[in-house]
Design a protein around this motif. Structure first.
Motif, PDB file in Angstrom:
ATOM      1  N   ILE A 194       0.841  -1.190   0.000  1.00  0.00           N
ATOM      2  CA  ILE A 194       0.000   0.000   0.000  1.00  0.00           C
ATOM      3  C   ILE A 194       0.880   1.245   0.000  1.00  0.00           C
ATOM      4  CG2 ILE A 194      -1.771   1.280   1.286  1.00  0.00           C
ATOM      5  CD1 ILE A 194      -2.736  -1.441   0.171  1.00  0.00           C
ATOM      6  N   LEU A 195       0.487   2.239  -0.792  1.00  0.00           N
ATOM      7  CA  LEU A 195       1.211   3.499  -0.876  1.00  0.00           C
ATOM      8  C   LEU A 195       0.799   4.418   0.277  1.00  0.00           C
ATOM      9  CD1 LEU A 195       3.066   5.462  -2.491  1.00  0.00           C
ATOM     10  CD2 LEU A 195       0.992   6.185  -3.710  1.00  0.00           C
ATOM     11  N   LEU A 196       1.782   4.878   1.044  1.00  0.00           N
ATOM     12  CA  LEU A 196       1.570   5.876   2.093  1.00  0.00           C
ATOM     13  C   LEU A 196       2.458   7.068   1.824  1.00  0.00           C
ATOM     14  CD1 LEU A 196       1.559   3.810   5.429  1.00  0.00           C
ATOM     15  CD2 LEU A 196      -0.403   4.704   4.169  1.00  0.00           C
ATOM     16  N   VAL A 197       2.012   8.237   2.244  1.00  0.00           N
ATOM     17  CA  VAL A 197       2.831   9.445   2.160  1.00  0.00           C
ATOM     18  C   VAL A 197       2.915  10.060   3.553  1.00  0.00           C
ATOM     19  CG1 VAL A 197       2.333   9.892  -0.280  1.00  0.00           C
ATOM     20  CG2 VAL A 197       0.857  10.894   1.470  1.00  0.00           C
ATOM     21  N   LYS A 198       4.051  10.644   3.859  1.00  0.00           N
ATOM     22  CA  LYS A 198       4.244  11.310   5.144  1.00  0.00           C
ATOM     23  C   LYS A 198       4.098  12.807   4.929  1.00  0.00           C
ATOM     24  CE  LYS A 198       7.144  11.393   9.186  1.00  0.00           C
ATOM     25  NZ  LYS A 198       8.418  10.988   9.794  1.00  0.00           N
ATOM     26  N   THR A 199       3.162  13.410   5.651  1.00  0.00           N
ATOM     27  CA  THR A 199       2.936  14.840   5.487  1.00  0.00           C
ATOM     28  C   THR A 199       4.104  15.637   6.057  1.00  0.00           C
ATOM     29  OG1 THR A 199       1.799  15.115   7.602  1.00  0.00           O
ATOM     30  CG2 THR A 199       0.444  14.496   5.694  1.00  0.00           C
ATOM     31  N   GLN A 200       4.226  16.871   5.632  1.00  0.00           N
ATOM     32  CA  GLN A 200       5.286  17.749   6.145  1.00  0.00           C
ATOM     33  C   GLN A 200       5.137  17.967   7.647  1.00  0.00           C
ATOM     34  OE1 GLN A 200       7.923  18.531   4.627  1.00  0.00           O
ATOM     35  NE2 GLN A 200       7.490  18.599   2.448  1.00  0.00           N
ATOM     36  N   HIS A 201       3.920  17.749   8.163  1.00  0.00           N
ATOM     37  CA  HIS A 201       3.665  17.928   9.590  1.00  0.00           C
ATOM     38  C   HIS A 201       3.924  16.655  10.375  1.00  0.00           C
ATOM     39  CE1 HIS A 201       2.085  21.783   8.482  1.00  0.00           C
ATOM     40  NE2 HIS A 201       1.238  21.209   7.655  1.00  0.00           N
ATOM     41  N   GLY A 202       4.373  15.592   9.686  1.00  0.00           N
ATOM     42  CA  GLY A 202       4.816  14.408  10.384  1.00  0.00           C
ATOM     43  C   GLY A 202       3.959  13.165  10.342  1.00  0.00           C
ATOM     44  N   GLY A 203       2.701  13.250   9.911  1.00  0.00           N
ATOM     45  CA  GLY A 203       1.851  12.068   9.953  1.00  0.00           C
ATOM     46  C   GLY A 203       1.804  11.299   8.644  1.00  0.00           C
ATOM     47  N   TRP A 204       1.689   9.976   8.746  1.00  0.00           N
ATOM     48  CA  TRP A 204       1.525   9.120   7.573  1.00  0.00           C
ATOM     49  C   TRP A 204       0.054   9.081   7.195  1.00  0.00           C
ATOM     50  CZ3 TRP A 204       5.457   7.413   4.737  1.00  0.00           C
ATOM     51  CH2 TRP A 204       6.721   7.384   5.314  1.00  0.00           C
ATOM     52  N   VAL A 205      -0.243   9.248   5.913  1.00  0.00           N
ATOM     53  CA  VAL A 205      -1.622   9.294   5.425  1.00  0.00           C
ATOM     54  C   VAL A 205      -1.746   8.565   4.095  1.00  0.00           C
ATOM     55  CG1 VAL A 205      -2.082  11.508   6.570  1.00  0.00           C
ATOM     56  CG2 VAL A 205      -1.313  11.491   4.203  1.00  0.00           C
ATOM     57  N   LEU A 206      -2.989   8.332   3.700  1.00  0.00           N
ATOM     58  CA  LEU A 206      -3.285   7.862   2.358  1.00  0.00           C
ATOM     59  C   LEU A 206      -3.265   9.072   1.441  1.00  0.00           C
ATOM     60  CD1 LEU A 206      -6.335   5.639   3.343  1.00  0.00           C
ATOM     61  CD2 LEU A 206      -4.034   4.828   2.744  1.00  0.00           C
ATOM     62  N   PRO A 207      -2.696   8.964   0.251  1.00  0.00           N
ATOM     63  CA  PRO A 207      -2.638  10.130  -0.637  1.00  0.00           C
ATOM     64  C   PRO A 207      -4.005  10.507  -1.185  1.00  0.00           C
ATOM     65  CG  PRO A 207      -1.832   8.176  -1.767  1.00  0.00           C
ATOM     66  CD  PRO A 207      -2.102   7.767  -0.341  1.00  0.00           C
ATOM     67  N   GLY A 208      -4.140  11.782  -1.537  1.00  0.00           N
ATOM     68  CA  GLY A 208      -5.388  12.282  -2.104  1.00  0.00           C
ATOM     69  C   GLY A 208      -5.409  13.789  -2.080  1.00  0.00           C
ATOM     70  N   GLY A 209      -6.585  14.365  -1.893  1.00  0.00           N
ATOM     71  CA  GLY A 209      -6.660  15.819  -1.863  1.00  0.00           C
ATOM     72  C   GLY A 209      -8.063  16.329  -1.605  1.00  0.00           C
ATOM     73  N   GLN A 210      -8.152  17.634  -1.387  1.00  0.00           N
ATOM     74  CA  GLN A 210      -9.431  18.299  -1.187  1.00  0.00           C
ATOM     75  C   GLN A 210      -9.943  18.834  -2.520  1.00  0.00           C
ATOM     76  OE1 GLN A 210      -9.217  21.277   1.865  1.00  0.00           O
ATOM     77  NE2 GLN A 210      -8.792  19.781   3.455  1.00  0.00           N
ATOM     78  N   VAL A 211     -11.245  18.720  -2.700  1.00  0.00           N
ATOM     79  CA  VAL A 211     -11.882  19.164  -3.929  1.00  0.00           C
ATOM     80  C   VAL A 211     -12.199  20.657  -3.804  1.00  0.00           C
ATOM     81  CG1 VAL A 211     -13.860  18.842  -5.465  1.00  0.00           C
ATOM     82  CG2 VAL A 211     -12.859  16.869  -4.266  1.00  0.00           C
ATOM     83  N   ALA A 212     -11.694  21.437  -4.737  1.00  0.00           N
ATOM     84  CA  ALA A 212     -11.961  22.878  -4.770  1.00  0.00           C
ATOM     85  C   ALA A 212     -13.152  23.147  -5.699  1.00  0.00           C
ATOM     86  CB  ALA A 212     -10.732  23.646  -5.253  1.00  0.00           C
ATOM     87  N   GLU A 213     -13.649  24.359  -5.636  1.00  0.00           N
ATOM     88  CA  GLU A 213     -14.789  24.751  -6.452  1.00  0.00           C
ATOM     89  C   GLU A 213     -14.535  24.437  -7.927  1.00  0.00           C
ATOM     90  OE1 GLU A 213     -17.278  28.808  -7.515  1.00  0.00           O
ATOM     91  OE2 GLU A 213     -15.939  28.797  -5.797  1.00  0.00           O
ATOM     92  N   GLY A 214     -15.501  23.747  -8.541  1.00  0.00           N
ATOM     93  CA  GLY A 214     -15.432  23.451  -9.968  1.00  0.00           C
ATOM     94  C   GLY A 214     -14.564  22.261 -10.338  1.00  0.00           C
ATOM     95  N   GLU A 215     -13.978  21.565  -9.361  1.00  0.00           N
ATOM     96  CA  GLU A 215     -13.092  20.441  -9.677  1.00  0.00           C
ATOM     97  C   GLU A 215     -13.863  19.124  -9.735  1.00  0.00           C
ATOM     98  OE1 GLU A 215      -8.627  20.997  -8.344  1.00  0.00           O
ATOM     99  OE2 GLU A 215      -9.959  20.963  -6.603  1.00  0.00           O
ATOM    100  N   ASN A 216     -13.386  18.229 -10.555  1.00  0.00           N
ATOM    101  CA  ASN A 216     -13.911  16.891 -10.704  1.00  0.00           C
ATOM    102  C   ASN A 216     -13.240  15.983  -9.672  1.00  0.00           C
ATOM    103  OD1 ASN A 216     -13.393  14.071 -11.794  1.00  0.00           O
ATOM    104  ND2 ASN A 216     -14.958  14.786 -13.232  1.00  0.00           N
ATOM    105  N   VAL A 217     -14.022  15.185  -8.948  1.00  0.00           N
ATOM    106  CA  VAL A 217     -13.503  14.333  -7.881  1.00  0.00           C
ATOM    107  C   VAL A 217     -12.399  13.397  -8.386  1.00  0.00           C
ATOM    108  CG1 VAL A 217     -14.132  12.451  -6.304  1.00  0.00           C
ATOM    109  CG2 VAL A 217     -15.600  14.458  -6.486  1.00  0.00           C
ATOM    110  N   MET A 218     -12.605  12.752  -9.508  1.00  0.00           N
ATOM    111  CA  MET A 218     -11.609  11.808 -10.034  1.00  0.00           C
ATOM    112  C   MET A 218     -10.314  12.522 -10.434  1.00  0.00           C
ATOM    113  SD  MET A 218     -12.724   8.874  -9.683  1.00  0.00           S
ATOM    114  CE  MET A 218     -14.277   8.137  -9.301  1.00  0.00           C
ATOM    115  N   ASP A 219     -10.446  13.685 -11.045  1.00  0.00           N
ATOM    116  CA  ASP A 219      -9.254  14.445 -11.423  1.00  0.00           C
ATOM    117  C   ASP A 219      -8.451  14.843 -10.187  1.00  0.00           C
ATOM    118  OD1 ASP A 219     -10.027  14.253 -14.073  1.00  0.00           O
ATOM    119  OD2 ASP A 219     -10.835  16.295 -14.168  1.00  0.00           O
ATOM    120  N   VAL A 220      -9.141  15.253  -9.125  1.00  0.00           N
ATOM    121  CA  VAL A 220      -8.467  15.636  -7.883  1.00  0.00           C
ATOM    122  C   VAL A 220      -7.721  14.437  -7.306  1.00  0.00           C
ATOM    123  CG1 VAL A 220      -8.816  16.372  -5.487  1.00  0.00           C
ATOM    124  CG2 VAL A 220     -10.041  17.516  -7.345  1.00  0.00           C
ATOM    125  N   LEU A 221      -8.353  13.275  -7.311  1.00  0.00           N
ATOM    126  CA  LEU A 221      -7.717  12.079  -6.761  1.00  0.00           C
ATOM    127  C   LEU A 221      -6.460  11.703  -7.543  1.00  0.00           C
ATOM    128  CD1 LEU A 221      -7.699   9.728  -4.772  1.00  0.00           C
ATOM    129  CD2 LEU A 221      -9.217   8.501  -6.352  1.00  0.00           C
TER     130      LEU A 221
END
Length: 151
Positions: free
Chosen positions: A22-49
């Motif tokens: 499984i792919l994990l990323v470590k944030t600059q603030h120190g925690g390990w997370v699953l990669p992804g992102g927040q959806v901004a206005e007008g963005e497509n969910v799949m494109d953001v992922l």
């Protein structure tokens, strides 16, 4: 009367390679997370992922299927402490890597492939642990879960 607060829609990917890592990323603030992102206005969910995984880890993916939808109704501060967030809805998808090379980014300091059964030892955030456990228990049917936590 209910007060209207900011809501966040985010996507995260469980990226599993052909060896079951499984792919994990470590944030600059120190925690390990699953990669992804927040959806901004007008963005497509799949494109953001797809873009979020690439930006955070360097790995190119295709999205395979939806694992679950999670609604955190606990009120907490946004990442930028600009306003309170009343609901964060997360779509968790299964993804397959198709290329790219591991890298760090402005948001992440490290990326790694980890055996499935060791992920919960690395990830400390309760909401991410909950979503990852749902993946481990996945029976082929997408589901919805709501919970309240402050972050």
């Amino acid at each position: 009367m209910r007060r209207m607060l900011t809501q966040i829609v985010e996507v995260s990917g469980i990226v599993e390679d052909k060896n079951g890592h499984i792919l994990l990323v470590k944030t600059q603030h120190g925690g390990w997370v699953l990669p992804g992102g927040q959806v901004a206005e007008g963005e497509n969910v799949m494109d953001v992922l797809i873009r979020g995984i690439k930006e955070e880890s360097g790995i190119d993916v295709i999205v395979s299927y939806l694992i679950g939808v999670y609604s955190n109704t606990g009120i907490h501060n946004s990442h930028y402490n600009l306003t309170a967030i009343s609901t964060k809805v997360t779509f968790n998808f299964m993804c397959t890597p198709v290329g790219g090379e591991m890298l760090s980014s402005e948001e992440t300091s490290f990326s790694l492939w980890l055996e499935k059964d060791k992920v919960l030892d690395m990830v400390k955030a309760p909401d991410i642990q909950t979503r990852y456990q749902a993946y481990m228990d996945f029976d082929g049917s997408s589901f919805y879960m709501d919970y309240a936590s402050t972050l």
